[in-house]
Design a protein around this motif. Structure first.
Motif, PDB file in Angstrom:
ATOM      1  N   LEU A 422     -33.390 -27.911 -59.072  1.00  0.00           N
ATOM      2  CA  LEU A 422     -32.422 -28.570 -58.196  1.00  0.00           C
ATOM      3  C   LEU A 422     -32.891 -29.972 -57.819  1.00  0.00           C
ATOM      4  N   GLY A 423     -33.977 -30.420 -58.454  1.00  0.00           N
ATOM      5  CA  GLY A 423     -34.375 -31.803 -58.261  1.00  0.00           C
ATOM      6  C   GLY A 423     -35.533 -32.018 -57.318  1.00  0.00           C
ATOM      7  N   ALA A 424     -36.153 -30.946 -56.835  1.00  0.00           N
ATOM      8  CA  ALA A 424     -37.288 -31.132 -55.924  1.00  0.00           C
ATOM      9  C   ALA A 424     -38.499 -31.606 -56.697  1.00  0.00           C
ATOM     10  N   THR A 425     -39.290 -32.462 -56.074  1.00  0.00           N
ATOM     11  CA  THR A 425     -40.548 -32.859 -56.709  1.00  0.00           C
ATOM     12  C   THR A 425     -41.521 -31.689 -56.595  1.00  0.00           C
ATOM     13  N   ASP A 426     -42.633 -31.786 -57.280  1.00  0.00           N
ATOM     14  CA  ASP A 426     -43.639 -30.718 -57.220  1.00  0.00           C
ATOM     15  C   ASP A 426     -44.044 -30.452 -55.785  1.00  0.00           C
ATOM     16  N   TRP A 427     -44.280 -31.562 -55.063  1.00  0.00           N
ATOM     17  CA  TRP A 427     -44.757 -31.424 -53.684  1.00  0.00           C
ATOM     18  C   TRP A 427     -43.685 -30.769 -52.804  1.00  0.00           C
ATOM     19  N   THR A 428     -42.437 -31.233 -52.911  1.00  0.00           N
ATOM     20  CA  THR A 428     -41.365 -30.659 -52.104  1.00  0.00           C
ATOM     21  C   THR A 428     -41.201 -29.175 -52.429  1.00  0.00           C
ATOM     22  N   ALA A 429     -41.227 -28.869 -53.730  1.00  0.00           N
ATOM     23  CA  ALA A 429     -41.052 -27.469 -54.120  1.00  0.00           C
ATOM     24  C   ALA A 429     -42.154 -26.609 -53.512  1.00  0.00           C
ATOM     25  N   PHE A 430     -43.365 -27.148 -53.525  1.00  0.00           N
ATOM     26  CA  PHE A 430     -44.464 -26.371 -52.951  1.00  0.00           C
ATOM     27  C   PHE A 430     -44.306 -26.280 -51.436  1.00  0.00           C
ATOM     28  N   TRP A 431     -44.112 -27.402 -50.799  1.00  0.00           N
ATOM     29  CA  TRP A 431     -44.167 -27.462 -49.327  1.00  0.00           C
ATOM     30  C   TRP A 431     -42.959 -26.785 -48.692  1.00  0.00           C
ATOM     31  N   ARG A 432     -41.773 -26.928 -49.301  1.00  0.00           N
ATOM     32  CA  ARG A 432     -40.567 -26.394 -48.687  1.00  0.00           C
ATOM     33  C   ARG A 432     -40.258 -24.982 -49.157  1.00  0.00           C
ATOM     34  N   VAL A 433     -40.739 -24.600 -50.340  1.00  0.00           N
ATOM     35  CA  VAL A 433     -40.364 -23.289 -50.882  1.00  0.00           C
ATOM     36  C   VAL A 433     -41.556 -22.325 -50.939  1.00  0.00           C
ATOM     37  N   TYR A 434     -42.655 -22.792 -51.555  1.00  0.00           N
ATOM     38  CA  TYR A 434     -43.770 -21.851 -51.768  1.00  0.00           C
ATOM     39  C   TYR A 434     -44.559 -21.626 -50.495  1.00  0.00           C
ATOM     40  N   PHE A 435     -44.918 -22.731 -49.852  1.00  0.00           N
ATOM     41  CA  PHE A 435     -45.806 -22.624 -48.687  1.00  0.00           C
ATOM     42  C   PHE A 435     -45.248 -21.725 -47.574  1.00  0.00           C
ATOM     43  N   PRO A 436     -43.949 -21.901 -47.188  1.00  0.00           N
ATOM     44  CA  PRO A 436     -43.440 -21.028 -46.107  1.00  0.00           C
ATOM     45  C   PRO A 436     -43.578 -19.542 -46.436  1.00  0.00           C
ATOM     46  N   GLN A 437     -43.449 -19.217 -47.736  1.00  0.00           N
ATOM     47  CA  GLN A 437     -43.546 -17.799 -48.093  1.00  0.00           C
ATOM     48  C   GLN A 437     -44.978 -17.287 -48.055  1.00  0.00           C
ATOM     49  N   SER A 438     -45.941 -18.232 -48.094  1.00  0.00           N
ATOM     50  CA  SER A 438     -47.341 -17.774 -48.077  1.00  0.00           C
ATOM     51  C   SER A 438     -47.881 -17.712 -46.660  1.00  0.00           C
ATOM     52  N   ILE A 439     -47.068 -18.123 -45.675  1.00  0.00           N
ATOM     53  CA  ILE A 439     -47.571 -18.153 -44.291  1.00  0.00           C
ATOM     54  C   ILE A 439     -48.041 -16.779 -43.792  1.00  0.00           C
ATOM     55  N   PRO A 440     -47.322 -15.686 -44.099  1.00  0.00           N
ATOM     56  CA  PRO A 440     -47.841 -14.386 -43.630  1.00  0.00           C
ATOM     57  C   PRO A 440     -49.273 -14.134 -44.101  1.00  0.00           C
ATOM     58  N   GLY A 441     -49.566 -14.547 -45.330  1.00  0.00           N
ATOM     59  CA  GLY A 441     -50.929 -14.383 -45.843  1.00  0.00           C
ATOM     60  C   GLY A 441     -51.921 -15.230 -45.066  1.00  0.00           C
ATOM     61  N   ILE A 442     -51.507 -16.459 -44.741  1.00  0.00           N
ATOM     62  CA  ILE A 442     -52.399 -17.328 -43.961  1.00  0.00           C
ATOM     63  C   ILE A 442     -52.651 -16.697 -42.606  1.00  0.00           C
ATOM     64  N   GLY A 443     -51.560 -16.194 -41.982  1.00  0.00           N
ATOM     65  CA  GLY A 443     -51.702 -15.564 -40.664  1.00  0.00           C
ATOM     66  C   GLY A 443     -52.660 -14.395 -40.729  1.00  0.00           C
ATOM     67  N   ALA A 444     -52.455 -13.516 -41.710  1.00  0.00           N
ATOM     68  CA  ALA A 444     -53.307 -12.333 -41.817  1.00  0.00           C
ATOM     69  C   ALA A 444     -54.756 -12.737 -42.034  1.00  0.00           C
ATOM     70  N   GLY A 445     -54.960 -13.657 -42.982  1.00  0.00           N
ATOM     71  CA  GLY A 445     -56.323 -14.081 -43.295  1.00  0.00           C
ATOM     72  C   GLY A 445     -56.986 -14.734 -42.099  1.00  0.00           C
ATOM     73  N   CYS A 446     -56.227 -15.599 -41.403  1.00  0.00           N
ATOM     74  CA  CYS A 446     -56.805 -16.319 -40.268  1.00  0.00           C
ATOM     75  C   CYS A 446     -57.250 -15.346 -39.189  1.00  0.00           C
ATOM     76  N   ILE A 447     -56.371 -14.405 -38.838  1.00  0.00           N
ATOM     77  CA  ILE A 447     -56.740 -13.494 -37.749  1.00  0.00           C
ATOM     78  C   ILE A 447     -57.943 -12.652 -38.165  1.00  0.00           C
ATOM     79  N   LEU A 448     -57.924 -12.197 -39.417  1.00  0.00           N
ATOM     80  CA  LEU A 448     -59.039 -11.371 -39.900  1.00  0.00           C
ATOM     81  C   LEU A 448     -60.350 -12.157 -39.810  1.00  0.00           C
ATOM     82  N   VAL A 449     -60.339 -13.389 -40.320  1.00  0.00           N
ATOM     83  CA  VAL A 449     -61.562 -14.203 -40.300  1.00  0.00           C
ATOM     84  C   VAL A 449     -61.976 -14.487 -38.862  1.00  0.00           C
ATOM     85  N   PHE A 450     -60.977 -14.797 -38.030  1.00  0.00           N
ATOM     86  CA  PHE A 450     -61.288 -15.135 -36.644  1.00  0.00           C
ATOM     87  C   PHE A 450     -61.902 -13.943 -35.908  1.00  0.00           C
TER      88      PHE A 450
END
Lengths: 518, 284
Positions: A422-450
Motif C-alpha cells: 500500500l506504499g509504506a516505506t520499510d520504516w513505516t511498515a515496521f513502526w506502524r504495523v509490525y512494532f505495535p503487534q510486538s508490544i505484548p512481547g516487549i511488555g512480557a519480557g520487560c516485566i519478567l526481566v524487571f
C-alpha cells in the motif's frame, strides 16, 4: 420456544439408576474434584511447609517485637505511669528495670534486648552489657542486712516459702511475691542450684522493703508486722541514683523513651526504618540525614533494574526479530546461542564477567592493545554500577529474547507485506504495523526481566562493589552480618510487595499459564 | 527478512547488512564471555588473561594445572560431592510431588485452580533472597537450618514450579480418550497411569526434572543461608572464591559446568522435539 418434551412425564430428568440427572452429575463431578484435590494435596502441603510458612514467618518478623516486653516486663508496666516524658521517669520504673535486668543477666538475655534496642539508638547495647554486670553490685544489700538484723529468720528459705505459700500475704505484697518467684526461677533454671541452699538475693529484700514502705502491712503475720513497723526507720537508697552511678545515660529521657516506644509486642518500627523514618517521642519522624540510606538504595535498585531492562529491550529486540524472521532451520541453530547462556550456571557467567572486566582483564587488554585506552588509564569496569549493569544485562537477556520471540512468531508476515504494497516505506511498515503487534512481547519480557532484576543478589554482590549493590545485598547483610533480622524482614516484605504487584500485572498481560521454558 | 530481494535499493542493502552486523555483535556479546573462559581455563599460569605465550599458541603456555587442582583439592571435591548429594534428592522430591499435582491440575474440574496454581508457582516468582531470608528464619525455628534435609527441602520447593509448568504443558496435549480406552479394556487407574499416561508424558517429566536439577545444582542464594559449612555446594564454593581470593581453578570449574549445561540443553531440546512429535504438534 415450544416445549418439545411435552409428551415426556413432568419432573426432573432421571439418570439410568433412577436418581435425578442433576444430582447424579454433581456426584460424579464431586468425585472428580476430590480426586484432583487429592492428587494436588501432597504438593500443596509440601509447598506450604517448605515455602509459604517461611515467607509468612518473614512477614511476621517484620513487625514482631516481643523481646522488649518479655525481657523487661516490670519496666514496661511501670512506664505506664510515666507522665512527663521530657524528664527521666521516677523510682518505680528504675526499680522494675533493676529486677528485670538482674533476671535477664542471669538468663543471659540482657545483651539480646540491648542489641535489639541498639538498632534504634546507638550505644544502648553497651549500656545493657555493662548493666548486666553492674546490677548485681548495686547497694541494695543494705536492705538484706537490715531485715536479717531485725530478725535472722528472714535469711531462711523456709521462712520465705511459708510466707509465700499464703495467698493473702502474696496479695498484700505483690512485688515481693513476684520477686521471690523470679529468684526461685533464676536459682533453679539459670544456675541449676537448690533454692533452699542459696542465699536469698538482695532484690527480693529490696522488693519487700518497697512493698512494706509503700503500702504497709495490715495482716496478722507477726514477722511481717514487725518488719512493717521497722521499715520506717530503715536506711534507704535511691535505685535511680544507683543507675546514675552505673552510667549517667540511664537517666537520659531519650533512652527511656526508646525503651517505651519499642515496648509494644508489634511495632511498625522496622518498616519505618526501611523507609528512612523512625518512631520517636513525637510520633513518626524522618531519620537523621546520615542514617537515610534505604530510600536511596530502593531508588538505585529500581533505577538500575530499569536500565538493565532497557538495555535488554535494545539488545533483545533485534535478536528476536531476526530469529522470528529467519527460516526455521537457521533460527533453530542461532537459538542455541541464546539458550546456551540461559542454561549456563549463573556463577559461571558472573565469573566470566569478573575475569573479563578486571583492570588487568581481557577487555582492558584489548582496549589498550587497540590503543583506545592508555595502559596507565585502564577503565574501571568492575566493582561499580557499570559492572553490575553489563553483567546483569548479559544474564537476563535470554529472558527478554524468549518471550519476544514467541510473540513475534505469531505476527503474520503478510501484514507487513500488505503495508508495503500500500506504499509504506520499510520504516513505516515496521513502526506502524509490525512494532505495535510486538508490544505484548516487549511488555512480557520487560516485566519478567524487571522482576528478576530487582531481586538479584549474587551478581551485584560479586561485581557491584560499593555503588552497584541492590536492596537484596542489604537484606543479606542484615541477616548474616548485623543480625538485625527484623529490618531484613521489613526490607524483604517491601521488596516482595513490589514483586507481587509486578507479577499481578504480568499475569494480567501474559497469564501465568503462558510461562514457557526453553 | 531472510534474504534480500533483487530489487532492493542501496539504502535497503546497507540496512540489511548493518542489521546483520548488529545482530552478530549482540550474539557475540551473549556467547563470548562463556567461550572466552574455556581457553583461559587451560592457562598454565595463574593469570586471568591471555598470556603472550597463549596468544602465540605456544603449547607450553597451556596446561591442565587448574583442572588438576579441581580434582585433587578437597576444597573443591567436598563441595562437588555435596552438590551431587543434594541436587538429585531435591529433583526426586520435586518430580514426584510435581508430577502428581500436575496430573491433578490438568483434570477438568479443579476447584480454586487459579489460587492453587499461584501458590505452586510462587517459589519461582518470589526473589531468591526473600525465599532465602524466609527459609532461614523459619528453618532456624524448626531446627532444619544447617542440615542436609533443610537444603534438600528448600531446593525441592524451588524446583517444583519448573516441574509443574513443563508437565502441565505436556498434559495439555494429552489425549484423554487414551485413558478411557485403557479403562474400558479393564486396566485399573494405576496400571493406566504407568502403562499409558506415564510413557506419553515422560519427556515433559524428564525435562521438568532437568530444570529442577539445574535449579538445585546452580542454586547459591538459598543454600548460602539455609545450609551450613557441611552443605557447602559447588556454586557456594565458587561464590566464596569469587568474593574472596579468586583462584584460576574457578575457570576450570566453570568450563566443566558449561560442558554439563551443553549436555543438559541438548537433552531438553531432544526431549521437547520427541514430545512434540508424539503429540503430533510439529513434524520436528
Amino acid at each position: 420456544m415450544t416445549d418439545n418434551t411435552a409428551d415426556t412425564p413432568a419432573g426432573p430428568v432421571l439418570a439410568a439408576d433412577g436418581r435425578p440427572l442433576k444430582a447424579s452429575l454433581n456426584r460424579a463431578l464431586r468425585a472428580q474434584k476430590i480426586r484432583a484435590l487429592l492428587l494436588i494435596a501432597p504438593l500443596l502441603l509440601f509447598i506450604l511447609i517448605t515455602f509459604i510458612l517461611p515467607i509468612a514467618d518473614m512477614l511476621f518478623r517484620s513487625v514482631e517485637n516481643q523481646i522488649v516486653r518479655e525481657t523487661l516486663p516490670r519496666t514496661v508496666a511501670a512506664m505506664e505511669e510515666w507522665e512527663n516524658h521530657d524528664e527521666a521517669p521516677g523510682e518505680d520504673v528504675y526499680a522494675g528495670l533493676y529486677i528485670d535486668l538482674f533476671e535477664a543477666a542471669e538468663f543471659r538475655r540482657h545483651t539480646r534486648v540491648g542489641s535489639r534496642l541498639n538498632y534504634e539508638m546507638t550505644g544502648i547495647s553497651s549500656l545493657f552489657r555493662q548493666a548486666g554486670r553492674g546490677v548485681g553490685r548495686f547497694d541494695t544489700d543494705i536492705y538484706t542486712d537490715q531485715f536479717t538484723d531485725l530478725d535472722a529468720a528472714w535469711a531462711d528459705y523456709a521462712t520465705w516459702t511459708g510466707l509465700m505459700g499464703d495467698s493473702a500475704i502474696r496479695a498484700a505484697l505483690p512485688e515481693t511475691a513476684a520477686a521471690f518467684d523470679t529468684w526461685v526461677r533464676i536459682t533453679i533454671e539459670a544456675n541449676e542450684d537448690d533454692p533452699a541452699e542459696e542465699n536469698i538475693e538482695d532484690f527480693v529484700f529490696f522488693s519487700l522493703y518497697r512493698d512494706l514502705a509503700g503500702s504497709g502491712y495490715s495482716g496478722s503475720n507477726a514477722l511481717l508486722s514487725a518488719a512493717a513497723d521497722a521499715v520506717g526507720g530503715f536506711d534507704s537508697i535511691s535505685i535511680r541514683d544507683q543507675f546514675e552511678d552505673l552510667d549517667e545515660d540511664w537517666l537520659n529521657p531519650e533512652l527511656m523513651e526508646t525503651i517505651w516506644v519499642y515496648s509494644p509486642s508489634y511495632t511498625p518500627g522496622y518498616f519505618l526504618t526501611a523507609i528512612d523514618m523512625q518512631l520517636s517521642a513525637d510520633g513518626i519522624t524522618a531519620q537523621p540525614e546520615d542514617r537515610q540510606i534505604y530510600v536511596t538504595l530502593f531508588g538505585r535498585t529500581l533505577f538500575m533494574s530499569l536500565v538493565i531492562m532497557g538495555s535488554c529491550v535494545l539488545l533483545g529486540y533485534p535478536i528476536a526479530f531476526l530469529l522470528a524472521n529467519l527460516p526455521m532451520r537457521v533460527s533453530n541453530i542461532l537459538m542455541i546461542l541464546v539458550l546456551l547462556p540461559f542454561w549456563t550456571s549463573l556463577l559461571v557467567r558472573t565469573s566470566a564477567w569478573k575475569v573479563l572486566l578486571q583492570q588487568q582483564g581481557v577487555i582492558n587488554d584489548i582496549l589498550v592493545w587497540v590503543g583506545l585506552v592508555a595502559d596507565d588509564a585502564r577503565l574501571q569496569l568492575i566493582n561499580n554500577q557499570t559492572g553490575t549493569i553489563i553483567a546483569m544485562t548479559h544474564i537476563l537477556l535470554p529472558f527478554m529474547i524468549l518471550p519476544l520471540y514467541s510473540v513475534m512468531q505469531t505476527i503474520p508476515p503478510s501484514y507487513v507485506r500488505a503495508a508495503k504494497s500500500l506504499g509504506a516505506t520499510d520504516w513505516t511498515a515496521f513502526w506502524r504495523v509490525y512494532f505495535p503487534q510486538s508490544i505484548p512481547g516487549i511488555g512480557a519480557g520487560c516485566i519478567l526481566v524487571f522482576i528478576l532484576a530487582i531481586g538479584y543478589y549474587i551478581t551485584p554482590e560479586l561485581v557491584g562493589g560499593r555503588t552497584g549493590t541492590f536492596i537484596s545485598n542489604r537484606i543479606a547483610y542484615h541477616i548474616s552480618s548485623s543480625l538485625n533480622w527484623g529490618l531484613a524482614a521489613a526490607l524483604g516484605s517491601i521488596l516482595l510487595g513490589v514483586v507481587l504487584i509486578l507479577y499481578w500485572i504480568y499475569d494480567r498481560i501474559v497469564g501465568i499459564d503462558n510461562v514457557k521454558l526453553g | 527478512m531472510s534474504s534480500l530481494p533483487p530489487y532492493a535499493s542501496t539504502g535497503q542493502k546497507v540496512w540489511f547488512y548493518s542489521f546483520r552486523v548488529i545482530c552478530g555483535l549482540i550474539f557475540f556479546f551473549l556467547i563470548a564471555p562463556i567461550i572466552t573462559i574455556i581457553p583461559l581455563s587451560f592457562n598454565a599460569e595463574d593469570f586471568f588473561t591471555f598470556t603472550p605465550g597463549m596468544l602465540a599458541l605456544d603449547p607450553d603456555a597451556y596446561g591442565l594445572d587448574h583442572y588438576r587442582d579441581f580434582f585433587t583439592n578437597p576444597d573443591w571435591q567436598q563441595p562437588l560431592w555435596n552438590s551431587v548429594r543434594i541436587a538429585p534428592m531435591a529433583t526426586l522430591l520435586s518430580v514426584a510431588f510435581g508430577t502428581l499435582a500436575a496430573i491433578g491440575l490438568s483434570q477438568s474440574h479443579v476447584p480454586f485452580k487459579g489460587a492453587i496454581m499461584a501458590i505452586l508457582i510462587s517459589p519461582m516468582i518470589v526473589p531468591l533472597i526473600i525465599s532465602a531470608a524466609g527459609m532461614y528464619f523459619f528453618y532456624s525455628r524448626i531446627g532444619l537450618q544447617g542440615t542436609y534435609l533443610g537444603v534438600v527441602l528448600a531446593h525441592a520447593a524451588l524446583g517444583i514450579p519448573f516441574v509443574i509448568i513443563t508437565v502441565t504443558a505436556t498434559l495439555v496435549g494429552f489425549d484423554k480418550s487414551l485413558t478411557r480406552a485403557s479403562a474400558s479394556l479393564g486396566a485399573d487407574p494405576v496400571t493406566t497411569f504407568f502403562k499409558v499416561q506415564m510413557p506419553l508424558i515422560l519427556p515433559g517429566v524428564i525435562s521438568g526434572g532437568l530444570f529442577a536439577f539445574i535449579t538445585s545444582f546452580d542454586e547459591v542464594v538459598v543454600v548460602l543461608f539455609v545450609g551450613s559449612a557441611g552443605q557447602k555446594t559447588l556454586p557456594w564454593q565458587m561464590f566464596i572464591g569469587l568474593r574472596e581470593q579468586i583462584s584460576p581453578t574457578i575457570l576450570a570449574v566453570a568450563t566443566i559446568l558449561v560442558v554439563i549445561s551443553i549436555a543438559l540443553l541438548t537433552t531438553v531440546e531432544l526431549l521437547r522435539r520427541r514430545s512434540e512429535r508424539l503429540r503430533g504438534m510439529s513434524p520436528g
